[in-house]
Structures are given as structure tokens and as C-alpha cells.
Design a protein around this motif. Structure first.
Motif, PDB file in Angstrom:
ATOM      1  N   GLN A  16       9.635   6.997  47.690  1.00 36.34           N
ATOM      2  CA  GLN A  16       9.116   8.354  47.846  1.00 36.34           C
ATOM      3  C   GLN A  16       9.175   8.780  49.316  1.00 36.34           C
ATOM      4  O   GLN A  16       8.751   8.031  50.214  1.00 36.34           O
ATOM      5  N   MET A 167       2.115  12.200  42.895  1.00 35.64           N
ATOM      6  CA  MET A 167       2.853  12.630  44.085  1.00 35.64           C
ATOM      7  C   MET A 167       2.764  14.144  44.275  1.00 35.64           C
ATOM      8  O   MET A 167       2.707  14.629  45.416  1.00 35.64           O
ATOM      9  N   THR A 171       1.141  15.293  47.968  1.00 31.13           N
ATOM     10  CA  THR A 171       1.991  15.970  48.957  1.00 31.13           C
ATOM     11  C   THR A 171       1.763  17.476  49.018  1.00 31.13           C
ATOM     12  O   THR A 171       2.505  18.185  49.689  1.00 31.13           O
TER      13      THR A 171
END
Length: 617
Positions: A16, A167, A171
Motif C-alpha cells: 500500500q 485503507m 488515507t
């Protein structure tokens, strides 16, 4: 690829990346862990097997390691994280407090606690909590209240949607906080044929959100109508890396700057327009201009009670609020005109539109006088002499003067955050690291470790009270293991001095806030102060330790510590009650409506009077 759920998780995390302003960064640096039966043969096996570049960090308290991970992500401007894994039950629950810290501060934290068996066949297993009214509830459900995303991976193929959603939140600047992926210990070892496209490199783009034209026009209109605006610089300015933009904006339009705990330290303390910290733990300059302001331009701040002085700090009856924030939830607080956008982008766009109109505030020479008086007050606090010993403000001043300009100072709880926001002078961005969204006792030493892992080439100094040290300092041992040289500045005032002050200021005599032995005559905790040799505790961990009782000893210790390669602890014995005082701000706390004490009765009446002066929303 046929992989266990844990093996696939490790491969996924290892691939990632985030992209910010065109710079690509590997998102997951490594994993903190304390292994137990709920994770050691699952994710522990996957990490041990190898085939990845994630670094494993051995924690020594689950809350402590998670707080270190928070500090790491905060110092990295939320663009890199260390995940945390634990066993089930108490190991998992130890991380709940840290999850609250991360979410309150808007910091990404990925938690991977073990969970009870999805198949339920061996139940009840060791450390399992059984709820007879709902068998699906486990200890990990406790994370739901303090996480921005929660999931339980009950089948190995569920990992894919769980990871992508994790994620997505981690983020997202507007939604980030703690994320919990609960992992049943049997499912951790179960296999599935994972598609290659799930495991390949994936880039998450942290784009700067631009304000709409309507938002720009609304902001310009609000500013044009104001004569004496102020600019509150919050944590959003830090994560947007907008400190130079904020400084230029303030100078161009002659707007005084006020700093929150999360925004402090990025704009030089000696800039004429920088009035320093605002609010309950703020200083006299920022609080003085806040009372006069007819417009509050709040950039990247949650407008907490400490920043707004419980909505009391803005006394101008015509004051209006303008909030620039990527998070709509924060942008609309206090009936603000909301600009939902990245701090840097919004300030640049508003500045361009405002420049055409040749705006300039009406603040005059009074700002220079307010700043001069503020500097003199800091100098006074830094030079306090007490015949009975070393004052807290003097000790803090000596540290501030003698450490390197690019050294990082850390704090979190007690009276030290107040002293630091009011008095600490920063000249280099990202050198003031304060966790005050949750003000979590025990963060300080763990945070120092996380910051040092993020900034290995810079000196790190954490300011911690004796009460907070006693609450959680296990990651000091982790720092020794990692060869992470941190400096623990332990201010020993024999109690929880900050809360004692609050107690006394609201009319209650000292009760349960000093570290006193039980008195056999009274049966109360009002006996002699129980002395602690914190230096010896640190030496037992393998640290270099110093006992400090005066300025000369502090200076010598600071000089010698720069030669050391192991963690250093300064056992600084400060005079009880020698911290800084508040500067014309009010904090609303609950005061007893009825009491036999006249002092408490007076405090209640004072609270009622101040409520009348505060905004209602």
C-alpha cells in the motif's frame, strides 16, 4: 495465490502506498505486536515466514505500542503508519484507549486485534468474554465507539473488502482515525485463493480538496466585512503543510495568528503577528486579540473547549466564525461559514480573491504592544527564582533554550501542555508535537518512541509529569531495545498538579491529587509525600539517568545527554504548584450546585456568570 488470511493481510499491507503532491510514500512501515494465543500462530506466523518488507516492532504494553504508532503517524503528517496487532481479550482491550486517542486527534491507526473463534467449536476459549444475550459480541466490539471504521473478518475472503475499506478511511484526511479489523484466531490461519490484483501495489491519492467558487466568495465576503479578524492555526495546517501559506496570508492582510496545540510550532514564535497559543492553555496575547476579534478564521481546527475557552473566549458581541476544514463535521461548528477544503488550497484561493479587493485589517500598533508584553511574560516565567527549589516554568525555559533548534518537544497531559502552549518557543516547523485532542496520560514516553522512529536523526524530548510516567512508561524499555535515543524530561511535583489546581480553583480543598501516604491517625491519604527515585527506575531499564534539583544540574545534564547514545531520563524535582497560570480564559467544568463550602458556592456562582458570557453553539 493460496494464502492464509494473515499471510494475505501482510502482503496486502506491504503493497500500500499514498501519493501527496506527487510524492509517493510506502504507507505501512511495519507492525507493532505483542503476541498471544489470539495472534501468534496467525499474523505472527505470517510475519515470521517472511517474503515482505514490513518491520516488526516488539511492544511491551498494547496501549503503549499503539500510542507510539499514533505519534509515528502524526510526525509523518499522516502519510505513513505502523499497524498494531494483539491477542484477544485483555491484550485487545488495552488498545481501546489508544483508538480513542487516534480518532480524537484525526490520526490514522490500524489495529489488528485477535478475536474469538468464528467456528465457536472450542468456546469458551482462554480470555473470551461470553455475553449470554448476544453470542456474536466479543471484547472487540468495545472498539466500535472509538473507531472510524470497524470490521470483523469472519471468513478469509472477507479480508478483501475489509482491507479496502480500512485503507479508504486511513488515507482520507476528513475521515481518518482508528480502524479496527478484528481477526478471529481460527480464521487467521484459514486459506483462500486470493486474486493477484488484490495483492499488487496499490496507490491511494491524498488529493487537496479545493473550495468551490461559492465558498471562496462567502469567505471573502465575511473577511471584507471584518475590521479585526484573527487567524487560528490548527492541526489541519500542519497536515496540509500550509504553515508558510498561513504566515503569508496573515502578513498580507495584517491578521494576528493564534495557535492551537495541534497547530503550534509551525510558524516561528518571534514572527510579529504570532500571538502564540489561544484558549484555556493559551497565553495572554492570543486571548487578548480573541476577545476583540469580530471574525475568527479557524483553519484546520476542531474548535474544542480548550481552543475556544468553552465558547467564552470571543467576547465581541458581533463576532462571526469562518471555518476552513476538510471535514464538514468540524467546518460547521459554532455556526461557522464553512469552507470545506484543504487548508493550503483554500488559503491560496481566498488570498487571491481578497488581494483584488485590497483588503487590510484595522489592527494597529496595539498588536506590537501585545506581542511585546507577551514576550516579556514568557521571559519572566523562564527566569522565575524560588528559594525552595526549581520551578516548572524555569526548568522548561532552560530546556527550551539549550536543546537544538530542530529538536522535537512532545507533551500530552497534566500541567505541562499548558506551560508549553503558553511558553514554548519553536523556530523550526514540526518541532512541537502535542497530543491534546484526547490529552491521554501515558502518551508522552510512547509518543517519544514513535517520533524517534519517524525522525531517527533528530533529538526528541518528551515532557512528562510524574503521574503520567507512573501510568505508562513500558515503551521506555522498547526504546532501549530499538536503540532509539529519546530524552525523558520527567517533572516530579509529587502528584497530579494540574487537577489539583482545577480542584482548588473551583473551591474544593486538595483531595486525592497528591501522592501522599495514608495517615494512620486520620485514615486519609494526607500523610507524608511518598518519594520516588525515578532515575533509578530508568537506570534499571538501561537508560542514562540524571537527578536534577537546580538550574546548574539541569544545564550540566542537558549538555552531557547530547553525548549519550541510549535513552536518557531527567528526574527533575520541581516545586509543587510552580507551573504557569491561566491567562484570562475560562474553562467550563461541572461545579457542585449545592455545597456546605462557601468557596464551592462562590465557584458555582462564578460559573453561572461566565455561562451567560459564552456562545450557546
Amino acid at each position: 495465490m493460496k494464502l492464509t488470511m494473515s499471510q494475505a493481510l501482510v502482503k496486502f499491507l506491504d503493497n500500500q502506498y499514498v501519493s501527496f503532491d506527487g510524492v509517493e510514500t510506502k504507507f505501512v512501515d511495519g507492525i507493532f505486536g505483542i503476541f498471544g494465543h489470539g495472534c501468534v500462530v496467525g499474523i505472527g506466523q505470517a510475519l515470521e515466514q517472511g517474503g515482505h518488507s514490513l518491520k516488526f516492532y516488539q511492544g511491551h504494553n498494547e496501549q503503549g505500542m499503539a500510542h507510539a504508532a499514533i505519534a509515528f503517524a502524526k510526525q509523518k503528517n499522516r502519510r505513513q503508519i505502523i499497524a498494531c496487532t494483539s491477542s484477544i481479550g485483555p491484550g485487545a482491550l488495552n488498545m481501546v484507549t489508544a483508538a480513542g486517542t487516534a480518532t480524537a486527534n484525526r490520526i490514522p491507526l490500524l489495529l489488528l486485534p485477535g478475536d474469538t473463534f468464528a467456528c465457536r467449536q472450542p468456546d469458551p476459549v482462554l480470555q473470551q468474554i461470553e455475553q449470554p444475550t448476544n453470542y456474536t459480541v466479543t471484547a472487540n466490539d468495545a472498539f466500535k465507539a472509538v473507531c472510524k471504521y470497524w470490521d470483523r473478518v469472519s471468513r478469509p475472503e472477507q479480508l478483501m473488502t475489509a482491507c479496502l475499506n480500512a485503507m479508504r478511511v486511513l488515507t482520507d484526511p476528513a475521515e481518518t482515525g482508528a480502524v479496527c479489523l478484528a481477526m478471529p484466531q481460527d480464521v487467521e490461519g484459514e486459506a483462500f485463493d486470493y486474486p493477484d490484483y488484490f495483492l499488487k501495489k496499490r496507490v491511494w491519492y491524498i488529493d487537496r480538496r479545493s473550495p468551490t467558487q461559492r465558498e471562496i466568495e462567502a469567505a471573502v465576503k465575511a473577511i471584507m466585512r471584518s475590521e479585526k479578524p484573527i487567524l487560528i492555526v490548527g492541526g489541519g495546517v500542519t497536515y496540509s503543510e500550509a504553515w508558510e501559506t498561513a504566515r503569508f496570508f496573515a502578513e498580507k492582510f495584517n491578521i494576528p495568528i493564534c495557535e492551537t496545540q495541534a497547530g503550534k510550532g509551525n510558524i516561528r514564535w518571534d514572527l510579529p503577528l504570532n500571538m502564540g497559543g489561544i484558549g484555556v492553555t493559551g497565553g495572554p496575547a492570543a486571548n487578548a486579540v480573541a476577545k476583540q476579534a469580530d471574525l475568527v478564521i479557524a483553519v484546520g481546527t476542531r474548535l474544542t473547549d480548550f481552543t475556544t475557552a468553552s465558547k467564552w473566549g470571543f467576547q465581541n458581541p458581533d463576532v462571526k466564525m469562518l471555518s476552513i476544514n476538510v471535514c464538514p463535521f468540524d467546518a460547521f461548528k459554532m455556526d461557522s461559514t464553512a469552507v470545506i477544503a484543504d487548508a493550503k488550497t483554500a488559503l491560496l484561493d481566498i488570498m487571491g480573491a481578497l488581494s483584488v479587493r485590497e483588503y487590510y485589517s484595522t489592527w494597529g500598533e496595539e498588536l506590537a504592544q501585545i506581542k511585546e508584553d507577551y514576550n516579556a511574560e514568557v521571559d519572566r516565567c523562564y527566569s522565575v527564582y524560588l528559594k525552595e527549589g526549581l520551578s516548572q516554568t524555569r526548568a522548561l525555559g532552560e530546556i527550551n533554550k539549550l536543546i537544538d533548534k530542530d529538536a522535537i518537544a512532545i507533551g500530552s497531559s497534566g500541567s505541562l501542555p499548558g506551560c508549553m502552549q503558553r511558553l514554548w518557543r519553536s523556530s523550526v516547523p514540526k518541532t512541537y508535537h502535542m497530543e491534546y485532542g484526547f490529552s491521554c496520560m501515558g502518551y508522552e514516553i510512547c509518543g517519544a518512541l514513535g517520533v524517534k522512529l519517524a525522525e531517527p536523526d533528530r533529538e526528541v524530548y518528551t515532557m512528562v509529569g510524574d503521574g503520567s510516567f507512573l501510568m505508562l512508561h513500558s515503551e521506555l524499555y522498547t526504546a532501549v531495545m530499538e536503540g532509539a535515543k529519546i530524552n525523558v524530561m520527567l517533572f516530579d511535583n509529587s502528584g497530579w498538579g494540574c487537577i489539583e489546581n482545577l480542584q482548588n480553583n473551583q473551591g474544593t480543598d486538595t483531595f486525592g491529587t497528591r501522592f501522599q501516604a495514608r495517615n494512620p491517625l486520620t485514615g486519609m491519604l494526607d500523610g507524608a509525600i511518598v518519594p520516588i527515585d525515578f532515575a533509578k527506575i530508568a537506570e534499571g531499564y538501561g537508560c542514562k539517568a540524571y537527578t536534577v534539583t537546580n538550574v546548574a544540574e539541569l544545564r550540566d545534564a542537558l549538555k552531557d545527554s547530547k553525548k549519550q547514545t541510549v535513552p536518557c531520563l531527567f528526574d527533575i524535582k520541581v516545586v509543587h504548584g510552580s507551573m504557569s497560570e491561566g491567562y484570562d480564559a475560562w474553562w467550563r467544568v461541572g461545579v457542585a450546585e449545592v455545597s456546605t463550602s462557601e468557596k464551592v458556592q462562590a465557584a458555582y456562582e462564578d460559573m453561572q456568570a461566565n455561562i451567560e458570557k459564552a456562545r450557546l453553539y
